[in-house]
Design a protein around this motif. Structure first.
Motif, mmCIF file in Angstrom:
data_model
loop_
_atom_site.group_PDB
_atom_site.id
_atom_site.type_symbol
_atom_site.label_atom_id
_atom_site.label_comp_id
_atom_site.label_asym_id
_atom_site.label_seq_id
_atom_site.Cartn_x
_atom_site.Cartn_y
_atom_site.Cartn_z
ATOM 1 N N ILE A 159 1.023 -1.354 -0.350
ATOM 2 C CA ILE A 159 -0.140 0.293 -0.130
ATOM 3 C C ILE A 159 0.371 1.467 -0.020
ATOM 4 O O ILE A 159 2.342 1.213 0.633
ATOM 5 N N THR A 160 0.957 2.192 -0.993
ATOM 6 C CA THR A 160 1.657 3.363 -1.254
ATOM 7 C C THR A 160 0.644 4.820 -1.235
ATOM 8 O O THR A 160 -0.257 4.543 -1.087
ATOM 9 N N PRO A 161 1.603 6.162 -1.001
ATOM 10 C CA PRO A 161 1.107 6.506 -0.664
ATOM 11 C C PRO A 161 1.244 7.386 -1.578
ATOM 12 O O PRO A 161 1.381 7.280 -2.560
ATOM 13 N N ARG A 171 9.955 1.108 -4.778
ATOM 14 C CA ARG A 171 11.034 1.036 -3.289
ATOM 15 C C ARG A 171 10.144 -1.053 -2.677
ATOM 16 O O ARG A 171 11.198 -1.353 -2.096
ATOM 17 N N LYS A 186 -1.910 -1.764 -4.643
ATOM 18 C CA LYS A 186 -3.223 -0.061 -4.242
ATOM 19 C C LYS A 186 -2.148 1.209 -4.383
ATOM 20 O O LYS A 186 -1.065 1.430 -2.757
ATOM 21 N N ASP A 189 -5.368 6.388 -3.790
ATOM 22 C CA ASP A 189 -6.215 6.941 -4.826
ATOM 23 C C ASP A 189 -6.013 8.141 -4.879
ATOM 24 O O ASP A 189 -7.184 8.906 -6.229
ATOM 25 N N ALA A 220 -9.982 2.297 0.440
ATOM 26 C CA ALA A 220 -8.811 1.281 1.120
ATOM 27 C C ALA A 220 -9.199 0.648 1.897
ATOM 28 O O ALA A 220 -8.444 -0.687 2.063
ATOM 29 N N SER A 224 -8.600 -3.392 1.325
ATOM 30 C CA SER A 224 -7.605 -4.308 2.189
ATOM 31 C C SER A 224 -7.606 -5.404 3.203
ATOM 32 O O SER A 224 -7.830 -6.227 2.979
ATOM 33 N N THR A 239 3.133 2.479 3.433
ATOM 34 C CA THR A 239 3.808 3.516 3.434
ATOM 35 C C THR A 239 2.988 4.720 3.317
ATOM 36 O O THR A 239 1.810 4.621 2.956
ATOM 37 N N SER A 241 0.534 7.047 7.168
ATOM 38 C CA SER A 241 0.477 8.121 8.307
ATOM 39 C C SER A 241 0.804 6.631 9.401
ATOM 40 O O SER A 241 -0.027 5.657 8.811
ATOM 41 N N LEU A 263 6.636 4.957 8.433
ATOM 42 C CA LEU A 263 5.334 5.647 9.021
ATOM 43 C C LEU A 263 5.759 7.542 8.655
ATOM 44 O O LEU A 263 6.758 8.170 8.201
ATOM 45 N N GLY A 264 5.044 7.766 9.346
ATOM 46 C CA GLY A 264 4.976 9.605 9.595
ATOM 47 C C GLY A 264 6.696 9.627 10.426
ATOM 48 O O GLY A 264 7.156 9.232 11.113
ATOM 49 N N GLY A 265 6.532 10.815 10.113
ATOM 50 C CA GLY A 265 7.823 11.836 10.473
ATOM 51 C C GLY A 265 7.639 12.776 11.121
ATOM 52 O O GLY A 265 6.796 13.733 11.034
ATOM 53 N N PHE A 395 3.380 18.773 7.131
ATOM 54 C CA PHE A 395 3.327 17.972 4.982
ATOM 55 C C PHE A 395 3.096 19.043 4.256
ATOM 56 O O PHE A 395 1.918 19.597 3.521
ATOM 57 N N PHE A 459 16.627 2.688 4.098
ATOM 58 C CA PHE A 459 16.123 4.071 4.145
ATOM 59 C C PHE A 459 14.262 3.394 5.562
ATOM 60 O O PHE A 459 13.848 2.241 5.266
#
Ligand code: NAD
Length: 490
Positions: A159-161, A171, A186, A189, A220, A224, A239, A241, A263-265, A395, A459
């Motif tokens: 699952i990607t952002p 990746r 996935k 969207d 999603a 999923s 990848t 939140s 996840l987030g940073g 963000f 990473f």
């Protein structure tokens, strides 16, 4: 492929808009579609097939059916497929960059940069595919001999952002395929078109049926959950939140599913008095404003030592004031739109809260009065403890500066977060750099640089920023199981 980008005319005809399952493009089982929009105008770019839960399971059927053959395929053939995909992505750099800029908003030059970065995972893992090995050991007692071998984990759900629509996909796809795993992917969207075109390039590269499947969906969760519950699935890689990653981990726990979570940073950027000022300012601009600030690696909290703070803030602000705001497709644009109206509301809310709590607004601090979802590049100085901006992933194109006195205080401030993806530090003192490498709670440290991402390095984050690594041989391990075979002494 007929994507064209010019001052007047922009179109994305030629990009597939279906589901890709078992080697062919098809509509969603319910026949539904969802719209993909250009954030710089709000215009609909394309309508994409909206996968149902049933489609998701059909994609998993295809991946499960292909798994055994793909695992048994010679590493050199898996390597060759990735290499051909790399060559095709490289040849279509301008097409992919155009699609990406249209659906995501970032300036074209940055989209081209993402194509180069994202393609490197295809090349790197095509090279790694033929170097997966095991080893031979003797028991300490000398009574037995063992072979330790590596096997592909099995079918993977990825699952990607939306923020790096090519690189976040390569990746995951590249190490999975290199290891011998089949994949259901996935994409987000908000930005599925780049990923759909990537999968079409894989098809042209000779992808065997079922090895890579893609199911875009506007729901999603509904798509999923049945895939994650299905015992044929052996790996979930996500990848996005932290709250969604945490919810997925709970679902994965039921079947003790192997997971990787990017996840987030909430990256700290530390500037010490002994930093090279010009280098620190240039790198800080990259660390903050790359991808319009919409990066998990974006510098979120600037901590600047008192002796250099005035000079650093002035030099940074001068650069920020010179930024050109515009559509990503326009020549000379530095700052494109944010992904949607919610992202603008979030940035505005964080800036307003920081100012209300005593921060000084140096530049920006407002929405941009034009069509699309733009927020002005902003610098805040003297951000006070307790401000939401210090605990929230911004963000957006907003710099938050807090001043500190000692190295000890700087480290304490940097570590004062639940996240630990990346940190940046600017100092010319080698011993201080070594201390920071050992004491900052982070998966990655950019020491005198504002960009850390590279296919050859692991990473990933610590604390709430995730589990596992992507890129390098560590990234390949995420898709391999370790098995050993023990025999008695001959
Ligand atoms: P998001 O968590 O909202 O969505 C990510 C993906 O998960 C999307 O494909 C989305 O459709 C899907 N999703 C959402 N809810 C789901 C559910 N209940 N079940 C299954 N899938 C679901 O994140 P986003 O807004 O797309 O991306 C931004 C976030 O991603 C930021 O927090 C950023 O830091 C993070 N990110 C992390 C990395 C990294 O490598 N650590 C890289 C890029 C982005």
């Amino acid at each position: 492929m007929t994507t064209t980008v010019g001052d007047e005319h922009v179109s994305v005809t030629g990009v597939p808009t279906g589901l890709f399952i078992g080697g062919s493009w098809r509509p969603a089982s319910g026949g539904a579609t969802f719209d993909v929009r250009d954030p710089s105008t709000g215009a609909v770019l394309a309508s994409v097939a909206d996968a149902t839960a049933e489609d998701g399971l059909r994609a998993l059927d295809a991946a499960a059916a292909a798994q055994e053959d793909w695992a048994a395929t010679a590493p050199r053939r898996r390597s060759d497929l990735l290499r051909r995909a790399f060559d095709l992505v490289h040849e279509h750099t301008d097409d992919i960059a155009a699609i990406m800029t249209l659906e995501m908003g970032k300036p074209l030059a940055e989209s081209r940069g993402e194509v180069v970065y994202g393609a490197e995972f295809l090349r790197w893992f095509s090279e790694e595919a033929v170097r997966i090995g095991g080893d031979y050991r003797t028991t300490p007692e000398g009574t037995g001999r063992g072979i330790v071998l590596k096997r592909p984990v099995g079918p993977v759900y990825a699952i990607t952002p939306w923020n790096f629509p090519l690189a976040m996909a390569t990746r995951k796809i590249a190490p999975a395929l290199a290891a011998g795993c089949t994949v259901v992917l996935k994409p987000a969207d908000l930005t599925p078109l780049t990923t759909l075109f990537l999968v079409e390039l894989f098809r042209r590269a000779g992808l065997p049926d079922g090895v890579l499947n893609v199911v875009p969906s506007s729901d999603a969760k509904a798509l999923s959950a049945p895939i994650i519950e299905d015992r044929r699935l052996r790996k979930l890689t996500f990848t996005g939140s932290t709250p969604v990653g945490s919810a997925l981990l709970k679902q994965a726990a039921d079947s003790v599913l192997k997971t990787s979570m990017e996840l987030g940073g909430n990256a700290p950027l530390l500037v010490f008095d002994d930093a090279d000022l010009d280098r620190a300012v240039d790198a800080a601009v990259q660390a903050k404003f790359r991808n319009v600030g919409e990066a998990c690696t974006a510098a979120n909290r600037f901590f600047v030592q008192e002796g250099i703070a005035d000079a650093f803030t002035a030099a940074l602000t001068e650069k920020v004031r010179a930024f050109r705001i515009g559509r990503g497709t326009e020549d000379g644009t530095d700052i494109g739109p944010l992904i949607d109206g919610r992202a603008v509301d979030k940035a505005a809310g964080l800036v307003d809260d920081a100012v209300a709590r005593g921060a000084q607004l140096v530049t920006g601090g407002e929405r941009v009065d034009r069509e699309g979802t733009f927020y002005a590049p902003t610098v805040l100085d003297d951000v006070q403890p307790g401000s939401d901006i210090l605990t929230t992933e911004i963000f957006g194109p907003v710099v938050s500066i807090t001043r500190f006195a000692t190295e000890e205080e700087g480290i304490r401030l940097a570590n004062d977060t639940e996240y630990g993806l990346v940190a940046y530090a600017f100092t010319e003192d080698v011993r201080r750099g070594q201390r920071l490498a050992e004491r900052l709670e982070t998966g990655m440290l950019g020491w005198n640089t504002g960009v850390v991402s590279n296919a050859a390095f692991p990473f990933g984050g610590v604390k709430s920023s995730g589990l596992g690594r992507e890129g390098s041989h560590e990234g390949l391990e995420e898709y391999l199981e370790t098995v050993y075979v023990l025999t008695p002494d001959p």
